[in-house]
Design an enzyme around this catalytic site. Structure first.
Site, PDB file in Angstrom:
ATOM      1  N   GLY A 249       9.553  14.862  39.092  1.00 25.12           N
ATOM      2  CA  GLY A 249       8.388  14.845  39.964  1.00 25.12           C
ATOM      3  C   GLY A 249       8.031  16.130  40.678  1.00 25.12           C
ATOM      4  CD  GLU A 310      15.163  10.590  35.582  1.00 28.40           C
ATOM      5  OE1 GLU A 310      16.143  10.336  34.872  1.00 28.40           O
ATOM      6  OE2 GLU A 310      14.387   9.731  36.025  1.00 28.40           O
ATOM      7  N   PRO A 311      13.410  16.288  35.455  1.00 28.80           N
ATOM      8  CG  PRO A 311      13.696  18.580  35.751  1.00 28.80           C
ATOM      9  CD  PRO A 311      14.452  17.308  35.552  1.00 28.80           C
ATOM     10  N   GLY A 312      10.116  16.744  34.103  1.00 28.81           N
ATOM     11  CA  GLY A 312       9.370  16.981  32.872  1.00 28.81           C
ATOM     12  C   GLY A 312       8.299  18.022  33.109  1.00 28.81           C
ATOM     13  NE  ARG A 313       3.161  16.264  36.658  1.00 30.07           N
ATOM     14  CZ  ARG A 313       2.147  15.704  36.008  1.00 30.07           C
ATOM     15  NH1 ARG A 313       1.242  16.464  35.438  1.00 30.07           N
ATOM     16  NH2 ARG A 313       2.028  14.395  35.930  1.00 30.07           N
ATOM     17  CB  CYS A 391     -18.343   8.798  19.116  1.00 31.10           C
ATOM     18  SG  CYS A 391     -19.831   7.829  19.170  1.00 31.10           S
ATOM     19  CE1 TYR A 430       4.824  12.675  31.502  1.00 29.12           C
ATOM     20  CE2 TYR A 430       4.400  14.512  32.974  1.00 29.12           C
ATOM     21  CZ  TYR A 430       5.214  13.501  32.532  1.00 29.12           C
ATOM     22  OH  TYR A 430       6.441  13.306  33.120  1.00 29.12           O
TER      23      TYR A 430
HETATM   24  C1  LIG Z   1      11.736   7.780  35.461  1.00 29.41           C
HETATM   25  C2  LIG Z   1      11.073   9.092  35.316  1.00 29.41           C
HETATM   26  N1  LIG Z   1      11.836  10.193  35.327  1.00 29.41           N
HETATM   27  C3  LIG Z   1      11.289  11.410  35.200  1.00 29.41           C
HETATM   28  C4  LIG Z   1       9.934  11.583  35.083  1.00 29.41           C
HETATM   29  C5  LIG Z   1       9.380  12.956  34.966  1.00 29.41           C
HETATM   30  O1  LIG Z   1       8.530  13.270  35.995  1.00 29.41           O
HETATM   31  P1  LIG Z   1       7.882  14.711  36.080  1.00 29.41           P
HETATM   32  O2  LIG Z   1       7.338  15.018  34.740  1.00 29.41           O
HETATM   33  O3  LIG Z   1       6.852  14.610  37.112  1.00 29.41           O
HETATM   34  O4  LIG Z   1       8.979  15.649  36.457  1.00 29.41           O
HETATM   35  C6  LIG Z   1       9.098  10.463  35.090  1.00 29.41           C
HETATM   36  C7  LIG Z   1       7.643  10.617  35.022  1.00 29.41           C
HETATM   37  O5  LIG Z   1       6.913  10.095  35.808  1.00 29.41           O
HETATM   38  C8  LIG Z   1       9.693   9.175  35.212  1.00 29.41           C
HETATM   39  O6  LIG Z   1       8.946   8.074  35.206  1.00 29.41           O
END
Ligand SMILES: Cc1ncc(COP(=O)(O)O)c(C=O)c1O
Length: 475
Positions: A249, A310-313, A391, A430
């Protein structure tokens, strides 16, 4: 003088063009066509290293798990693995991809609200670090499955702590009204019930507040909740947890000085422009938890514990851009002309990238800063209405419902031409992972610029065959 969106040694203007890791976006568009995703391996590593700094501000182990759902093209997962980062998956499919790329079981954690037995079997067989359990019902399923396999499953219980973040509603995941996790009381009952099960290793607790959290303080609140539960679980059941998981997050600055964003409400500007160091947020949170532990004479519960993130963004969003071309141009009066009034006109640009590639532009009215790839240093001061190729009337870069959640117009240089290449910044997270073949449009190619500076095609553009690859039909 550099512009506010430029990032030294990564995203820069050279000869008036946008360059990514020393390669011109216009050249890449010429070679691979558009739409085209371009990612930087160096930037991915930079972002992982930035998050790894959290390890230096806590007195315990840090385990970083990249949230694969943000972007899980195999070449990207591979780059993450080569950067020594572990992975978080959300389905049997993502688990399969992670294993296929070469992540080992202990490098994987598995989230999800609706896991199926085959997915649990796969996770247990692979002896992953933790299945993050969404409910007591799911925990019972995991125990039964592990028993049938003659194995022990490592699990971590996901809590819903009722912590509100100032992010978008759809990205809130820690409220009772959200669909995720279990109440702390339910988790405690699970620990009581299963603590002696030979088929479950009750290793940790987990929460995830939400994505693009603008306030660092929520991490302090979340850590406090985790520690309170850890203490209670130990006090009530004697189970000593080996890890706590604070989720992901961390925000990305989607605005970085972009004048287009001046039309946002204050809240949306704060959310899209959020920027803080994860290490600072966690440092403060850790200090508070340590103090609370000392006060409660419970510091021993933190000894040898591992903190998971657990970061993604924050790993992948600003490491990727979406390169698109203008495929159509038109001028249109903003309203019906009348006998005595000629209304003003809008200049429309129709690109080849719409919500088929940027789904959250439609679902969350997500904002991506747009610049001209070939006239990057020209004044971006002419207003255009922007729309994608689908469309579908909702395939626009503004708020089609007229509620002002996105700017009505995008500012680009005057006289944008047919074929002009544009770049959407911070488009790495995303986007492709949520993309679809809607309107039978090809999913685009992906280029990864490697650490050594060469551009590698890591995903080809879909072919006609890909459009029907899963269809069963008799001719
Ligand atoms: C359970 C969980 N972990 C990790 C993430 C990754 O979040 P972010 O990409 O904001 O770091 C998410 C995305 O919302 C999530 O639902």
């Amino acid at each position: 003088m550099s512009l506010s969106w430029e990032i030294e040694n990564y995203l820069e203007i050279q000869n008036d063009q946008v360059f990514i890791d020393g390669i011109s976006a216009v050249e890449l568009a010429r070679e691979h066509g558009t739409p085209l995703f371009v990612y930087s391996e160096r930037r991915i590593r930079h972002n992982i290293d930035r998050l790894r700094k959290v390890g230096a501000v806590i007195d315990c182990n840090l385990k970083l798990c990249y949230a694969a759902k943000a972007m899980s093209t195999m070449g990207i997962l591979c780059a993450v693995k080569e950067a020594d980062c572990d992975v978080e998956v959300n389905s049997g499919g993502e688990l399969w991809k992670a294993l296929r790329v070469g992540f080992r079981g202990p490098q994987i954690i598995f989230n999800g609200t609706s896991k199926e037995i085959w997915e649990l079997e796969m996770a247990i067989e692979a002896e992953i670090y933790a299945i993050q359990v969404d409910s007591p019902v799911e925990l019972a399923m995991i125990e039964t499955t592990a028993k049938q396999l003659g194995k022990q499953a490592n699990v971590s219980l996901r809590l819903v702590p009722e912590i509100e973040s100032a992010t978008h509603h759809g990205l809130q995941t820690a409220l009772l009204t959200s669909k995720f996790g279990m109440m702390p009381d339910e988790a405690l009952d699970c620990f009581r019930q299963y603590k002696d099960s030979p088929h479950l290793n009750l290793a940790g607790i987990h929460l995830h507040i939400g994505s693009q959290n603008p306030e660092p303080s929520v991490y302090g609140e979340a850590f406090e909740v985790l520690f309170g539960n850890l203490r209670e679980i130990f006090g009530e059941t004697g189970v000593r947890l080996s890890h706590v998981n604070l989720g992901g997050g961390f925000p990305v600055d989607y605005i970085s000085g972009d004048e287009n964003a001046e039309q946002f409400s204050v809240e949306r500007r704060q959310m899209f422009g959020a920027d803080f160091e994860p290490a600072n947020a966690i440092s403060n949170a850790w200090a508070a938890v340590k103090q609370a532990a000392e006060n409660a004479d419970a510091s021993h519960l933190l000894d040898g514990i591992t903190l998971l993130l657990e970061p993604g963004r924050s790993i992948i969003a600003d490491a990727g851009v979406l390169v698109t071309s203008v495929r159509n141009i038109k001028q249109r009066p903003v309203s019906q002309p009348t006998a005595n009034r000629q209304p003003p006109t809008d200049d429309w640009l129709l690109t080849d990238a719409g919500f088929n590639l940027l789904l959250s532009m439609a679902t969350y009215h997500w904002y991506y800063h747009l610049i001209s790839a070939s006239r990057a240093s020209a004044a971006h001061d002419f207003p255009y209405k922007l729309a994608g190729p689908l469309c579908d009337g909702g395939d626009v870069y503004f708020d089609v419902e007229g509620e002002g959640r996105l700017p009505d117009h995008r500012l680009l240089p005057k006289n944008v031409e047919l074929g002009e290449v544009l770049v959407l910044l911070n488009a790495g997270a995303y986007t492709l992972s949520q993309a679809s073949q809607y309107n039978a449009r090809f999913l685009p190619p992906v280029v990864l610029i490697r650490n050594d500076g060469h551009a590698e095609l890591i995903r080809r553009q879909d072919s006609f065959d890909d459009l029907v690859a899963s269809d069963l039909w008799a001719r």
